[in-house]
Scaffold this motif. Structure first.
Motif, PDB file in Angstrom:
ATOM      1  N   HIS A  82       0.799  -1.115  -0.113  1.00  0.00           N
ATOM      2  CA  HIS A  82       0.114  -0.054   0.051  1.00  0.00           C
ATOM      3  C   HIS A  82       0.781   1.276  -0.056  1.00  0.00           C
ATOM      4  N   PRO A 116       1.353   2.645   7.595  1.00  0.00           N
ATOM      5  CA  PRO A 116       2.226   3.727   8.742  1.00  0.00           C
ATOM      6  C   PRO A 116       3.358   3.185   9.240  1.00  0.00           C
ATOM      7  N   ASN A 120      -7.676  15.637  14.655  1.00  0.00           N
ATOM      8  CA  ASN A 120      -7.278  15.140  13.071  1.00  0.00           C
ATOM      9  C   ASN A 120      -7.042  16.425  12.324  1.00  0.00           C
ATOM     10  N   GLY A 121      -6.518  16.196  11.221  1.00  0.00           N
ATOM     11  CA  GLY A 121      -5.946  17.331  10.391  1.00  0.00           C
ATOM     12  C   GLY A 121      -7.354  18.079   9.856  1.00  0.00           C
ATOM     13  N   THR A 122      -8.479  17.560   9.479  1.00  0.00           N
ATOM     14  CA  THR A 122      -9.798  18.230   9.208  1.00  0.00           C
ATOM     15  C   THR A 122     -10.171  19.144  10.225  1.00  0.00           C
ATOM     16  N   PHE A 148      -6.443  17.027  -1.508  1.00  0.00           N
ATOM     17  CA  PHE A 148      -7.329  16.232  -0.803  1.00  0.00           C
ATOM     18  C   PHE A 148      -8.559  16.829  -0.431  1.00  0.00           C
ATOM     19  N   ALA A 156     -10.408  17.024   1.980  1.00  0.00           N
ATOM     20  CA  ALA A 156     -10.649  17.643   3.296  1.00  0.00           C
ATOM     21  C   ALA A 156     -10.503  19.072   3.446  1.00  0.00           C
ATOM     22  N   THR A 157      -9.636  19.500   2.431  1.00  0.00           N
ATOM     23  CA  THR A 157      -9.361  20.913   2.454  1.00  0.00           C
ATOM     24  C   THR A 157     -10.528  21.671   1.883  1.00  0.00           C
ATOM     25  N   VAL A 186      -1.956  24.914  -0.042  1.00  0.00           N
ATOM     26  CA  VAL A 186      -1.650  23.540   0.231  1.00  0.00           C
ATOM     27  C   VAL A 186      -0.216  23.096   0.103  1.00  0.00           C
ATOM     28  N   ASP A 188      -2.264  24.555   4.454  1.00  0.00           N
ATOM     29  CA  ASP A 188      -2.730  23.352   4.825  1.00  0.00           C
ATOM     30  C   ASP A 188      -1.149  22.614   4.496  1.00  0.00           C
ATOM     31  N   ALA A 196      -0.708  19.515   5.447  1.00  0.00           N
ATOM     32  CA  ALA A 196      -1.024  18.206   5.913  1.00  0.00           C
ATOM     33  C   ALA A 196       0.245  17.315   5.628  1.00  0.00           C
ATOM     34  N   SER A 256      -1.428  17.368   9.349  1.00  0.00           N
ATOM     35  CA  SER A 256      -2.244  16.060   9.696  1.00  0.00           C
ATOM     36  C   SER A 256      -1.108  15.029  10.239  1.00  0.00           C
ATOM     37  N   HIS A 290      -2.304  11.748  10.438  1.00  0.00           N
ATOM     38  CA  HIS A 290      -3.232  10.619  10.416  1.00  0.00           C
ATOM     39  C   HIS A 290      -2.302   9.606   9.829  1.00  0.00           C
ATOM     40  N   ALA A 291      -2.498   8.224  10.346  1.00  0.00           N
ATOM     41  CA  ALA A 291      -1.663   7.023   9.947  1.00  0.00           C
ATOM     42  C   ALA A 291      -1.077   6.970   8.876  1.00  0.00           C
ATOM     43  N   THR A 292      -1.431   7.435   7.952  1.00  0.00           N
ATOM     44  CA  THR A 292      -0.756   7.298   6.451  1.00  0.00           C
ATOM     45  C   THR A 292       0.401   8.382   6.330  1.00  0.00           C
ATOM     46  N   GLY A 312      -4.877  12.437  14.149  1.00  0.00           N
ATOM     47  CA  GLY A 312      -4.420  13.507  14.789  1.00  0.00           C
ATOM     48  C   GLY A 312      -4.362  14.672  14.013  1.00  0.00           C
TER      49      GLY A 312
HETATM   50  N1  T4K Z   1      -5.295  18.113   3.922  1.00  0.00           N
HETATM   51  C1  T4K Z   1      -4.699  17.306   2.722  1.00  0.00           C
HETATM   52  C2  T4K Z   1      -3.897  18.033   1.925  1.00  0.00           C
HETATM   53  C3  T4K Z   1      -4.563  15.875   3.272  1.00  0.00           C
HETATM   54  O1  T4K Z   1      -4.046  15.298   2.432  1.00  0.00           O
HETATM   55  C4  T4K Z   1      -5.379  15.512   4.430  1.00  0.00           C
HETATM   56  C5  T4K Z   1      -5.218  13.965   4.381  1.00  0.00           C
HETATM   57  C6  T4K Z   1      -6.014  16.305   5.132  1.00  0.00           C
HETATM   58  C7  T4K Z   1      -5.842  17.678   4.864  1.00  0.00           C
HETATM   59  C8  T4K Z   1      -7.122  15.888   6.333  1.00  0.00           C
HETATM   60  O2  T4K Z   1      -6.242  15.425   7.237  1.00  0.00           O
HETATM   61  P1  T4K Z   1      -7.007  14.001   8.210  1.00  0.00           P
HETATM   62  O3  T4K Z   1      -8.346  14.603   8.784  1.00  0.00           O
HETATM   63  O4  T4K Z   1      -7.012  12.916   7.270  1.00  0.00           O
HETATM   64  O5  T4K Z   1      -5.813  13.787   9.341  1.00  0.00           O
HETATM   65  C9  T4K Z   1      -5.642   9.168   3.129  1.00  0.00           C
HETATM   66  C10 T4K Z   1      -5.741   9.576   4.518  1.00  0.00           C
HETATM   67  O6  T4K Z   1      -6.867   9.159   5.026  1.00  0.00           O
HETATM   68  C11 T4K Z   1      -5.639  11.195   4.621  1.00  0.00           C
HETATM   69  O7  T4K Z   1      -5.368  11.313   5.927  1.00  0.00           O
HETATM   70  C12 T4K Z   1      -4.701  11.749   3.662  1.00  0.00           C
HETATM   71  N2  T4K Z   1      -4.956  13.249   3.614  1.00  0.00           N
HETATM   72  C13 T4K Z   1      -4.910  11.392   2.294  1.00  0.00           C
HETATM   73  C14 T4K Z   1      -3.719  11.814   1.267  1.00  0.00           C
HETATM   74  O8  T4K Z   1      -4.851  10.018   2.077  1.00  0.00           O
HETATM   75  P2  T4K Z   1      -7.503   7.968   1.633  1.00  0.00           P
HETATM   76  O9  T4K Z   1      -8.895   7.820   1.379  1.00  0.00           O
HETATM   77  O10 T4K Z   1      -6.657   8.011   0.401  1.00  0.00           O
HETATM   78  O11 T4K Z   1      -7.064   6.938   2.614  1.00  0.00           O
HETATM   79  P3  T4K Z   1      -7.065   5.245   2.768  1.00  0.00           P
HETATM   80  O12 T4K Z   1      -8.060   4.855   3.723  1.00  0.00           O
HETATM   81  O13 T4K Z   1      -7.327   4.676   1.483  1.00  0.00           O
HETATM   82  O14 T4K Z   1      -5.616   4.978   3.059  1.00  0.00           O
HETATM   83  C15 T4K Z   1      -4.340   4.884   2.251  1.00  0.00           C
HETATM   84  C16 T4K Z   1      -3.891   3.617   2.188  1.00  0.00           C
HETATM   85  O15 T4K Z   1      -3.218   3.514   3.434  1.00  0.00           O
HETATM   86  C17 T4K Z   1      -4.685   2.201   2.094  1.00  0.00           C
HETATM   87  O16 T4K Z   1      -4.397   1.675   0.748  1.00  0.00           O
HETATM   88  C18 T4K Z   1      -4.160   1.346   3.252  1.00  0.00           C
HETATM   89  C19 T4K Z   1      -3.264   1.990   3.968  1.00  0.00           C
HETATM   90  N3  T4K Z   1      -3.365   1.819   5.337  1.00  0.00           N
HETATM   91  C20 T4K Z   1      -4.237   2.850   5.942  1.00  0.00           C
HETATM   92  C21 T4K Z   1      -4.377   2.929   7.306  1.00  0.00           C
HETATM   93  C22 T4K Z   1      -5.351   4.007   7.876  1.00  0.00           C
HETATM   94  C23 T4K Z   1      -2.623   0.922   5.998  1.00  0.00           C
HETATM   95  O17 T4K Z   1      -1.858   0.222   5.614  1.00  0.00           O
HETATM   96  N4  T4K Z   1      -3.022   1.113   7.590  1.00  0.00           N
HETATM   97  C24 T4K Z   1      -3.844   2.189   8.197  1.00  0.00           C
HETATM   98  O18 T4K Z   1      -3.799   2.054   9.218  1.00  0.00           O
HETATM   99  O19 T4K Z   1      -6.923   9.151   2.385  1.00  0.00           O
END
Ligand code: T4K
Length: 406
Positions: A23, A27, A76-78, A101, A103-104, A146, A172, A174, A196, A198-200, A208
């Motif tokens: 992936h 994290p 969280n970042g949002t 993303f 969220a912005t 951003v 932003d 993040a 942000s 976040h775990a990623t 966070g």
């Molecule tokens: N502003 C910007 C410019 C951002 O990029 C973001 C977040 C924010 C604001 C908002 O911050 P937060 O409120 O999220 O703190 C992911 C993240 O969820 C997101 O935080 C991040 N940007 C964005 C760029 O990427 P998705 O929808 O692509 O996430 P998801 O669930 O598909 O995860 C990505 C990959 O990570 C998956 O293929 C699996 C892997 N993964 C994920 C998690 C959570 C793991 O292997 N383990 C895990 O625990 O948004």
């Protein structure tokens, strides 16, 4: 498995290159013992949230690391973006890139304000200040830049513009934890910057985020707002919400801060490998970071050009089948996602540079979960695919897969 013919591709029934999905955004964990020791101490204190010892320690260590006066940790970042918007008393319209993303944009819309999507500079991939200036009107209260993929967003130009036009400026950030511009950490630019964790992300606290600022007044306001506006027992001074970070998250942050150098080194090594091994492939143009500055190298980004012989979406489909879960960060632009896509306001919006970038960009796996040797295997695969582009493309069309459903 080495691929010698298009029929070896997993999409056509061959064995996938990786047995488990690889992936983007796996994290970073740091040292588990270090983390559990801290969690145990938090349990012993029986203090789990509400401005606990670990949150305070992390805030002060982060402020020092980022060379900024105040770091306010939140859930969280949002939420960090939402709090910054509210604490700065923004109204009307906020100019932001569509290439970000979702969220912005959502943070602005959620606050009842209007996101005004602006095109990017095709060279830098971040907000184009010339276009920003054209969008400013009497309703504009702020610009939200951003730092996409950790690349600094036109900091001097946007600072000048916001000062000249009496606008607030939020970044932003993040993606930009640990990055610098002009040898100063990304943290103290504009009125506030938002991270942000976040775990990623490069540096994570499970979930966070943080608002960082040089302003004492803004910091005070943000601290009140993240805790319902409480100033003491039974005393509420202002409108607030629950945006607090809890102790377990802060333990993770402290653990990762202790291990940041190692994580950075891994990211840098992967970045260099991708550039050396895959950067030579025709039609695959990797985004470079400014080596004179600090970078976190968390995002390995390439643009897929015509010379590659396959479209970006075809490539993503092939990679998925091989268990390489490459991502299209960010596709499409926010203005093409709901609720914005259905709003009359954005119906005729033309953002050609955003569209072109969103249609060509691909993000590859990196980070500490990527094992030694994996980058070379991915690069070899990309090279194979490029050199058999015509056959593969023809086979994909016959197979009915055009890569458009990822
Ligand atoms: N502003 C910007 C410019 C951002 O990029 C973001 C977040 C924010 C604001 C908002 O911050 P937060 O409120 O999220 O703190 C992911 C993240 O969820 C997101 O935080 C991040 N940007 C964005 C760029 O990427 P998705 O929808 O692509 O996430 P998801 O669930 O598909 O995860 C990505 C990959 O990570 C998956 O293929 C699996 C892997 N993964 C994920 C998690 C959570 C793991 O292997 N383990 C895990 O625990 O948004």
């Amino acid at each position: 498995m080495i691929k010698t013919s298009w029929s070896d591709l997993a999409l056509f029934g061959g064995q996938p290159l990786f047995s488990e999905p690889l992936h983007v955004g796996r994290p970073n964990i740091g040292c588990k013992d270090n983390f559990f020791r801290r969690v145990e101490a938090a349990f012993d204190r029986r203090w789990l949230t509400n401005d606990g010892v670990c949150v305070r320690e992390l805030e002060s260590r982060l402020a020092a690391f980022l060379s900024v006066r105040h770091c306010i940790l939140v859930s969280n970042g949002t939420v960090a973006l939402e709090l910054a918007i509210r604490a700065l008393r923004l109204t009307g319209e906020i100019i932001l890139p569509s290439f970000t993303f979702i969220a912005t944009a959502h943070a602005i819309q959620w606050a009842g304000l209007t996101p005004v999507f602006c095109d990017i500079d095709p060279q830098t991939c971040v907000l184009d200040p010339v276009q920003v200036e054209r969008l400013i009107n009497e309703k504009t209260s702020a610009i939200m830049g951003v730092h996409v993929w950790g690349k600094p967003c036109a900091i001097p130009e946007l600072t000048r513009l916001s000062q000249q036009r009496g606008l607030k400026l939020i970044f932003d950030a993040a993606h930009a934890f640990g990055c610098s511009w002009d040898h100063r950490m990304i943290s103290a630019f504009g009125d506030a910057e938002v991270f942000s964790f976040h775990a990623t992300k490069f540096f994570n606290t499970f979930e966070g985020g943080a608002v960082v600022t040089e302003s004492d007044a803004l910091a005070r306001e943000l601290r009140l707002m993240r805790n319902f506006g409480f100033t003491g027992h039974d005393q509420v001074a202002a409108l607030g919400i629950n945006g607090k970070m809890h102790e377990i998250s802060a333990c993770m942050g402290l653990n990762l801060l202790d291990n940041l150098d190692e994580i950075l080194e891994t990211n840098r090594r992967h970045y260099q490998q991708y550039h050396e091994l895959a950067g030579v492939i025709p039609g695959l143009n990797f985004i470079r970071y400014n080596e004179k500055e600090k970078n976190n190298y968390q995002y390995i980004i390439a643009r897929v050009g015509q010379e590659f012989g396959l479209t970006r979406d075809q490539l993503v489909e092939l990679l998925f089948a091989e268990n390489i879960v490459a991502r299209r960060y960010f596709y499409p632009g926010c203005h093409k996602l709901e609720p914005y896509a259905s709003m009359l306001r954005y119906a005729s919006l033309q953002l050609p540079h955003t569209d072109r970038l969103a249609d060509s960009v691909i993000s590859f796996p990196t980070g500490t979960a990527v094992q030694a040797g994996a980058v070379k295997r991915i690069a070899d695969f990309l090279s194979f695919v490029q050199s058999h582009g015509d056959e593969i493309s023809a086979a994909m069309q016959k197979h009915g897969s055009l890569g458009s459903n990822n």
